[in-house]
Write a protein that holds these residues in place. Structure first.
Motif, PDB file in Angstrom:
ATOM      1  N   PHE A 130       0.848  -1.189   0.000  1.00  0.00           N
ATOM      2  CA  PHE A 130       0.000   0.000   0.000  1.00  0.00           C
ATOM      3  C   PHE A 130       0.886   1.242   0.000  1.00  0.00           C
ATOM      4  O   PHE A 130       1.863   1.316   0.748  1.00  0.00           O
ATOM      5  N   ILE A 131       0.537   2.197  -0.852  1.00  0.00           N
ATOM      6  CA  ILE A 131       1.330   3.419  -0.996  1.00  0.00           C
ATOM      7  C   ILE A 131       0.464   4.618  -0.655  1.00  0.00           C
ATOM      8  O   ILE A 131      -0.643   4.779  -1.191  1.00  0.00           O
ATOM      9  N   GLY A 132       0.963   5.461   0.247  1.00  0.00           N
ATOM     10  CA  GLY A 132       0.273   6.697   0.559  1.00  0.00           C
ATOM     11  C   GLY A 132       0.223   7.594  -0.661  1.00  0.00           C
ATOM     12  O   GLY A 132       1.247   7.828  -1.312  1.00  0.00           O
ATOM     13  N   TYR A 133      -0.978   8.091  -0.985  1.00  0.00           N
ATOM     14  CA  TYR A 133      -1.163   8.862  -2.225  1.00  0.00           C
ATOM     15  C   TYR A 133      -1.603  10.283  -1.903  1.00  0.00           C
ATOM     16  O   TYR A 133      -2.506  10.516  -1.097  1.00  0.00           O
ATOM     17  N   THR A 139       4.576   8.903  -6.995  1.00  0.00           N
ATOM     18  CA  THR A 139       3.885   7.623  -6.842  1.00  0.00           C
ATOM     19  C   THR A 139       4.141   6.720  -8.041  1.00  0.00           C
ATOM     20  O   THR A 139       4.465   5.538  -7.890  1.00  0.00           O
ATOM     21  N   ASN A 140       4.016   7.278  -9.242  1.00  0.00           N
ATOM     22  CA  ASN A 140       4.197   6.460 -10.446  1.00  0.00           C
ATOM     23  C   ASN A 140       5.620   5.937 -10.577  1.00  0.00           C
ATOM     24  O   ASN A 140       5.843   4.780 -10.965  1.00  0.00           O
ATOM     25  N   CYS A 168       4.704   7.717  -0.578  1.00  0.00           N
ATOM     26  CA  CYS A 168       4.925   7.761  -2.028  1.00  0.00           C
ATOM     27  C   CYS A 168       6.235   8.441  -2.404  1.00  0.00           C
ATOM     28  O   CYS A 168       6.698   8.300  -3.542  1.00  0.00           O
ATOM     29  N   ASP A 169       6.849   9.175  -1.463  1.00  0.00           N
ATOM     30  CA  ASP A 169       8.060   9.938  -1.792  1.00  0.00           C
ATOM     31  C   ASP A 169       9.321   9.090  -1.627  1.00  0.00           C
ATOM     32  O   ASP A 169      10.311   9.515  -1.043  1.00  0.00           O
ATOM     33  N   LEU A 224       3.575  -8.565  -7.134  1.00  0.00           N
ATOM     34  CA  LEU A 224       3.172  -7.540  -6.183  1.00  0.00           C
ATOM     35  C   LEU A 224       1.732  -7.131  -6.458  1.00  0.00           C
ATOM     36  O   LEU A 224       1.301  -7.092  -7.609  1.00  0.00           O
ATOM     37  N   ALA A 225       1.005  -6.827  -5.406  1.00  0.00           N
ATOM     38  CA  ALA A 225      -0.329  -6.242  -5.517  1.00  0.00           C
ATOM     39  C   ALA A 225      -0.242  -4.855  -4.891  1.00  0.00           C
ATOM     40  O   ALA A 225      -0.289  -4.715  -3.665  1.00  0.00           O
ATOM     41  N   ILE A 226      -0.084  -3.830  -5.729  1.00  0.00           N
ATOM     42  CA  ILE A 226       0.178  -2.473  -5.252  1.00  0.00           C
ATOM     43  C   ILE A 226      -1.112  -1.659  -5.260  1.00  0.00           C
ATOM     44  O   ILE A 226      -1.803  -1.583  -6.278  1.00  0.00           O
ATOM     45  N   THR A 227      -1.423  -1.048  -4.119  1.00  0.00           N
ATOM     46  CA  THR A 227      -2.641  -0.258  -3.966  1.00  0.00           C
ATOM     47  C   THR A 227      -2.305   1.128  -3.438  1.00  0.00           C
ATOM     48  O   THR A 227      -1.915   1.270  -2.269  1.00  0.00           O
TER      49      THR A 227
END
Length: 237
Positions: free
Chosen positions: A11-14, A22-23, A85-86, A37-40
Motif C-alpha cells: 500500500f502506498i500513501g497517495y 507515486t508512479n 509515495c516519496d 506484487l499487488a500495489i494499492t
C-alpha cells in the motif's frame, strides 16, 4: 508466510500533488521485484464514508492518517507493506518481505530523527515528535493491529497514531535495517552502492525532485530519481 502465487500486498500513501513520485515508485518496485506484487495507492477520495477526519493544519499529506487503515483494508488478515509515495526502490522488495517476524505487530526502521527545520515541502509544517518517520514505511502484521478500526483512526490524535499508542507497548515494534528507509538529506549520503548493501529505499521526506522547489534535493540522489523517471517513461512509451 505468503505461499506461491499470492502477491505481496503493498500500500502506498497517495497525494495528488505527488502523482509523479507515486508512479516512479511503483515502477521501481516492479522493476526490482522477483515475485508478484499487488500495489494499492491509498486514495482518500476512495474512502468516502470510511475516513471522516477533517484535515488538520499540521497534516502535510493526504495520507498522514489513512496509512493506518491498511489493517482494515486487509480485513485484519496477514501481513502487508505500507510506504510513503516519496520513495524510490533499489532492491528486491521480496527481501524486505522475508524479514517478517510474527513476534511483532509492526516492523519499521527506528529512526532517531529530530528535525531542525520548521517547514518542509511546499511550505508544509514540519512537526517534531518521538518515533518520527517510523510510520513512513511499515511491515504490518495486520491481525495484531485490530485496534486500528476506522472509528479509532478517525478519532485518535495524530500523535497516538504515529507513536503507535494503539499497540500494547513498544515491545510489539520490531526493528528493520536502515537501508529500508534512508532519509535523503537527513542521514549521511550513502556510501555503499544502491541495492548492494546501500539504501534499498530512498525517502525524500523533506520534499523530492518532482517538486520544482526541490529539484536538487539530495544532490546526486535527485539525479537518481530523474533517471528512474526517464527510464520509466521510456518503458511506458
Amino acid at each position: 508466510m505468503t505461499h506461491a502465487g499470492v502477491p505481496i500486498p503493498v500500500f502506498i500513501g497517495y497525494d495528488a500533488r505527488e502523482r509523479a513520485a507515486t508512479n516512479v515508485l511503483i515502477d521501481s518496485l516492479y522493476q526490482h521485484s522477483s515475485i508478484p506484487l499487488a500495489i494499492t495507492p491509498i486514495v482518500t477520495s476512495q474512502l468516502s464514508g470510511v475516513f471522516r477526519r477533517e484535515r488538520h493544519p499540521k497534516q502535510s499529506t493526504d495520507f498522514s492518517f489513512t496509512r493506518f487503515l491498511v489493517p482494515w483494508l486487509m480485513g485484519f488478515q496477514g501481513w502487508a507493506i505500507f510506504m510513503d509515495c516519496d520513495m524510490l526502490c533499489y532492491d528486491d522488495i521480496a527481501k524486505l518481505w522475508a524479514l517478517r517476524d510474527d513476534h511483532y505487530a509492526v516492523m519499521c526502521v527506528k529512526h532517531d530523527h529530530v528535525p531542525h527545520e520548521t517547514v518542509k515541502f511546499l511550505g508544509e509544517v514540519q512537526s517534531a515528535y518521538p518515533m518520527k518517520n517510523w510510520s513512513s514505511m511499515m511491515l504490518l502484521n495486520t491481525n495484531r493491529c485490530s485496534s486500528l478500526t476506522p472509528d479509532y483512526v478517525n478519532t485518535a490524535t495524530g500523535l497516538d497514531l504515529h507513536r503507535f499508542h494503539w499497540l500494547e507497548g513498544d515491545h510489539e515494534i520490531g526493528a528493520l535495517p536502515d537501508r529500508w528507509n534512508h532519509l535523503v538529506d537527513v542521514q549521511p549520503p550513502p556510501q555503499a552502492p544502491f541495492g548492494h548493501g546501500g539504501p534499498a529505499l530512498l525517502h525524500w521526506t523533506l520534499g523530492g525532485p518532482w517538486f520544482r522547489e526541490h529539484r536538487r534535493m539530495g544532490g546526486p540522489l535527485a539525479a537518481e530519481w530523474f533517471g528512474a523517471r526517464d527510464e520509466a517513461m521510456q518503458l511506458w512509451g
